[in-house]
Design a protein around this motif. Sequence first.
Motif, PDB file in Angstrom:
ATOM      1  N   THR A  18       0.811  -1.220   0.000  1.00 22.72           N
ATOM      2  CA  THR A  18       0.000   0.000   0.000  1.00 22.72           C
ATOM      3  C   THR A  18       0.841   1.265   0.000  1.00 22.72           C
ATOM      4  O   THR A  18       0.637   2.164  -0.828  1.00 22.72           O
ATOM      5  N   PHE A  19       1.816   1.331   0.913  1.00 26.16           N
ATOM      6  CA  PHE A  19       2.528   2.589   1.130  1.00 26.16           C
ATOM      7  C   PHE A  19       3.847   2.694   0.364  1.00 26.16           C
ATOM      8  O   PHE A  19       4.348   3.805   0.169  1.00 26.16           O
ATOM      9  N   ALA A  20       4.408   1.559  -0.060  1.00 30.23           N
ATOM     10  CA  ALA A  20       5.657   1.611  -0.819  1.00 30.23           C
ATOM     11  C   ALA A  20       5.434   1.452  -2.317  1.00 30.23           C
ATOM     12  O   ALA A  20       6.238   1.941  -3.117  1.00 30.23           O
ATOM     13  N   LEU A  21       4.345   0.775  -2.715  1.00 28.23           N
ATOM     14  CA  LEU A  21       4.089   0.546  -4.140  1.00 28.23           C
ATOM     15  C   LEU A  21       2.915   1.383  -4.647  1.00 28.23           C
ATOM     16  O   LEU A  21       3.058   2.173  -5.579  1.00 28.23           O
ATOM     17  N   TYR A  22       1.730   1.199  -4.038  1.00 25.26           N
ATOM     18  CA  TYR A  22       0.537   1.805  -4.629  1.00 25.26           C
ATOM     19  C   TYR A  22       0.488   3.326  -4.463  1.00 25.26           C
ATOM     20  O   TYR A  22       0.341   4.060  -5.454  1.00 25.26           O
ATOM     21  N   LEU A  23       0.570   3.816  -3.246  1.00 21.32           N
ATOM     22  CA  LEU A  23       0.414   5.258  -3.021  1.00 21.32           C
ATOM     23  C   LEU A  23       1.464   6.108  -3.740  1.00 21.32           C
ATOM     24  O   LEU A  23       1.112   7.113  -4.362  1.00 21.32           O
ATOM     25  N   PRO A  24       2.753   5.763  -3.703  1.00 22.34           N
ATOM     26  CA  PRO A  24       3.709   6.600  -4.436  1.00 22.34           C
ATOM     27  C   PRO A  24       3.485   6.613  -5.941  1.00 22.34           C
ATOM     28  O   PRO A  24       3.852   7.586  -6.607  1.00 22.34           O
ATOM     29  N   ARG A  25       2.874   5.568  -6.494  1.00 22.60           N
ATOM     30  CA  ARG A  25       2.686   5.492  -7.940  1.00 22.60           C
ATOM     31  C   ARG A  25       1.338   6.022  -8.396  1.00 22.60           C
ATOM     32  O   ARG A  25       1.214   6.524  -9.514  1.00 22.60           O
ATOM     33  N   HIS A  26       0.290   5.913  -7.564  1.00 25.56           N
ATOM     34  CA  HIS A  26      -1.058   6.241  -8.039  1.00 25.56           C
ATOM     35  C   HIS A  26      -1.771   7.300  -7.203  1.00 25.56           C
ATOM     36  O   HIS A  26      -2.759   7.874  -7.670  1.00 25.56           O
ATOM     37  N   ARG A  27      -1.365   7.533  -5.966  1.00 23.86           N
ATOM     38  CA  ARG A  27      -1.853   8.661  -5.164  1.00 23.86           C
ATOM     39  C   ARG A  27      -3.368   8.676  -4.988  1.00 23.86           C
ATOM     40  O   ARG A  27      -4.002   9.727  -5.082  1.00 23.86           O
ATOM     41  N   ARG A  28      -3.967   7.526  -4.705  1.00 23.29           N
ATOM     42  CA  ARG A  28      -5.407   7.492  -4.455  1.00 23.29           C
ATOM     43  C   ARG A  28      -5.638   6.972  -3.036  1.00 23.29           C
ATOM     44  O   ARG A  28      -5.554   5.777  -2.778  1.00 23.29           O
ATOM     45  N   ARG A  29      -5.970   7.873  -2.129  1.00 24.82           N
ATOM     46  CA  ARG A  29      -6.017   7.551  -0.708  1.00 24.82           C
ATOM     47  C   ARG A  29      -7.170   6.606  -0.378  1.00 24.82           C
ATOM     48  O   ARG A  29      -7.038   5.735   0.490  1.00 24.82           O
ATOM     49  N   ASP A  30      -8.328   6.768  -1.025  1.00 22.15           N
ATOM     50  CA  ASP A  30      -9.476   5.943  -0.666  1.00 22.15           C
ATOM     51  C   ASP A  30      -9.212   4.464  -0.934  1.00 22.15           C
ATOM     52  O   ASP A  30      -9.605   3.598  -0.144  1.00 22.15           O
ATOM     53  N   LEU A  31      -8.516   4.170  -2.036  1.00 23.48           N
ATOM     54  CA  LEU A  31      -8.217   2.769  -2.317  1.00 23.48           C
ATOM     55  C   LEU A  31      -7.133   2.230  -1.396  1.00 23.48           C
ATOM     56  O   LEU A  31      -7.112   1.032  -1.099  1.00 23.48           O
ATOM     57  N   ALA A  32      -6.221   3.098  -0.942  1.00 24.40           N
ATOM     58  CA  ALA A  32      -5.228   2.636   0.027  1.00 24.40           C
ATOM     59  C   ALA A  32      -5.920   2.177   1.308  1.00 24.40           C
ATOM     60  O   ALA A  32      -5.569   1.136   1.883  1.00 24.40           O
ATOM     61  N   VAL A  33      -6.920   2.939   1.761  1.00 27.84           N
ATOM     62  CA  VAL A  33      -7.697   2.527   2.931  1.00 27.84           C
ATOM     63  C   VAL A  33      -8.439   1.223   2.653  1.00 27.84           C
ATOM     64  O   VAL A  33      -8.517   0.329   3.512  1.00 27.84           O
ATOM     65  N   ALA A  34      -8.994   1.090   1.445  1.00 23.62           N
ATOM     66  CA  ALA A  34      -9.720  -0.137   1.086  1.00 23.62           C
ATOM     67  C   ALA A  34      -8.795  -1.343   1.093  1.00 23.62           C
ATOM     68  O   ALA A  34      -9.162  -2.422   1.589  1.00 23.62           O
ATOM     69  N   TYR A  35      -7.581  -1.202   0.554  1.00 24.83           N
ATOM     70  CA  TYR A  35      -6.648  -2.320   0.531  1.00 24.83           C
ATOM     71  C   TYR A  35      -6.285  -2.767   1.942  1.00 24.83           C
ATOM     72  O   TYR A  35      -6.253  -3.965   2.242  1.00 24.83           O
ATOM     73  N   LEU A  36      -6.029  -1.812   2.823  1.00 20.95           N
ATOM     74  CA  LEU A  36      -5.688  -2.161   4.202  1.00 20.95           C
ATOM     75  C   LEU A  36      -6.873  -2.835   4.903  1.00 20.95           C
ATOM     76  O   LEU A  36      -6.710  -3.848   5.588  1.00 20.95           O
ATOM     77  N   GLY A  37      -8.074  -2.259   4.747  1.00 23.30           N
ATOM     78  CA  GLY A  37      -9.243  -2.830   5.404  1.00 23.30           C
ATOM     79  C   GLY A  37      -9.588  -4.215   4.905  1.00 23.30           C
ATOM     80  O   GLY A  37      -9.893  -5.117   5.704  1.00 23.30           O
ATOM     81  N   VAL A  38      -9.540  -4.401   3.589  1.00 25.01           N
ATOM     82  CA  VAL A  38      -9.849  -5.718   3.025  1.00 25.01           C
ATOM     83  C   VAL A  38      -8.829  -6.750   3.475  1.00 25.01           C
ATOM     84  O   VAL A  38      -9.178  -7.869   3.871  1.00 25.01           O
ATOM     85  N   ASN A  39      -7.552  -6.379   3.458  1.00 19.10           N
ATOM     86  CA  ASN A  39      -6.510  -7.326   3.850  1.00 19.10           C
ATOM     87  C   ASN A  39      -6.657  -7.743   5.309  1.00 19.10           C
ATOM     88  O   ASN A  39      -6.640  -8.941   5.629  1.00 19.10           O
ATOM     89  N   VAL A  40      -6.808  -6.773   6.204  1.00 20.42           N
ATOM     90  CA  VAL A  40      -6.915  -7.098   7.623  1.00 20.42           C
ATOM     91  C   VAL A  40      -8.212  -7.860   7.910  1.00 20.42           C
ATOM     92  O   VAL A  40      -8.237  -8.794   8.726  1.00 20.42           O
ATOM     93  N   GLY A  41      -9.297  -7.483   7.247  1.00 17.36           N
ATOM     94  CA  GLY A  41     -10.544  -8.206   7.446  1.00 17.36           C
ATOM     95  C   GLY A  41     -10.464  -9.648   6.996  1.00 17.36           C
ATOM     96  O   GLY A  41     -10.896 -10.563   7.711  1.00 17.36           O
ATOM     97  N   VAL A  42      -9.924  -9.870   5.811  1.00 16.73           N
ATOM     98  CA  VAL A  42      -9.770 -11.238   5.318  1.00 16.73           C
ATOM     99  C   VAL A  42      -8.810 -12.022   6.210  1.00 16.73           C
ATOM    100  O   VAL A  42      -9.036 -13.204   6.513  1.00 16.73           O
ATOM    101  N   LEU A  43      -7.735 -11.388   6.649  1.00 15.63           N
ATOM    102  CA  LEU A  43      -6.784 -12.044   7.545  1.00 15.63           C
ATOM    103  C   LEU A  43      -7.458 -12.484   8.833  1.00 15.63           C
ATOM    104  O   LEU A  43      -7.282 -13.628   9.280  1.00 15.63           O
TER     105      LEU A  43
END
Length: 212
Positions: A18-43
């Motif tokens: 999320t923070f080393a690959l996606y955000l520096p390349r695409h800069r979309r905060r809402d999806l960064a939150v979605a990726y973290l939430g989905v990952n932790v929820g599935v985990l």
Amino acid sequence: MPNLLLVLADVVAVTLLTFALYLPRHRRRDLAVAYLGVNVGVLGVAAALSSSTVGAGLGLGLFGVLSIIRLRSSELSQREVAYYFSALALGLLGGLGVTEPTVNAAFMAVVLAVMYVGDHPRLLPRMRSQTVLLDRALSREEELTACLAELLGGRVHQVTVQRLDLVNDTTLVDVRYTVPAQRRRAAEDSRTAPAPTGADGARRVGSTAVAR
């Protein structure tokens, strides 16, 4: 019980994704939150319900259900879909890794490596894809390709007509093309060059003065 080291490995992996690959390349905060939430929820769900009898079915079920819910909620680009499925996969690998945690950790590293290389800015940097609405109804493929090549300033590889409106004289197309190397370098230079300043010390952006 889930392997705590594997859970920690998942947290590290999704943080890097999320923070080393996606955000520096695409800069979309809402999806960064979605990726973290989905990952932790599935985990969490996978770790709580994982067992030798339901592990495989649980993983496939979570993967399918969450994919349908998320992908129908808003339009995503193909790159964002890839990050989304990577976050899901990391969560499943972290939550279901009861028997072979080293193998699951290795697969996490593979997911990160594939996303790093596959979405790297230097991988096919001159290839583009756009949806273009032309103010002319062009039914001939040769004429349409030539018009798009002149408009986009690149070599057109594929054109797909999505709508040809003869009443309103418009053509909606999806075009895949390649920009020349010198044009790409000029675009990069224009992004990195400092904005010109006026006599009053203000930066000029177009015709608007932005006071510092």
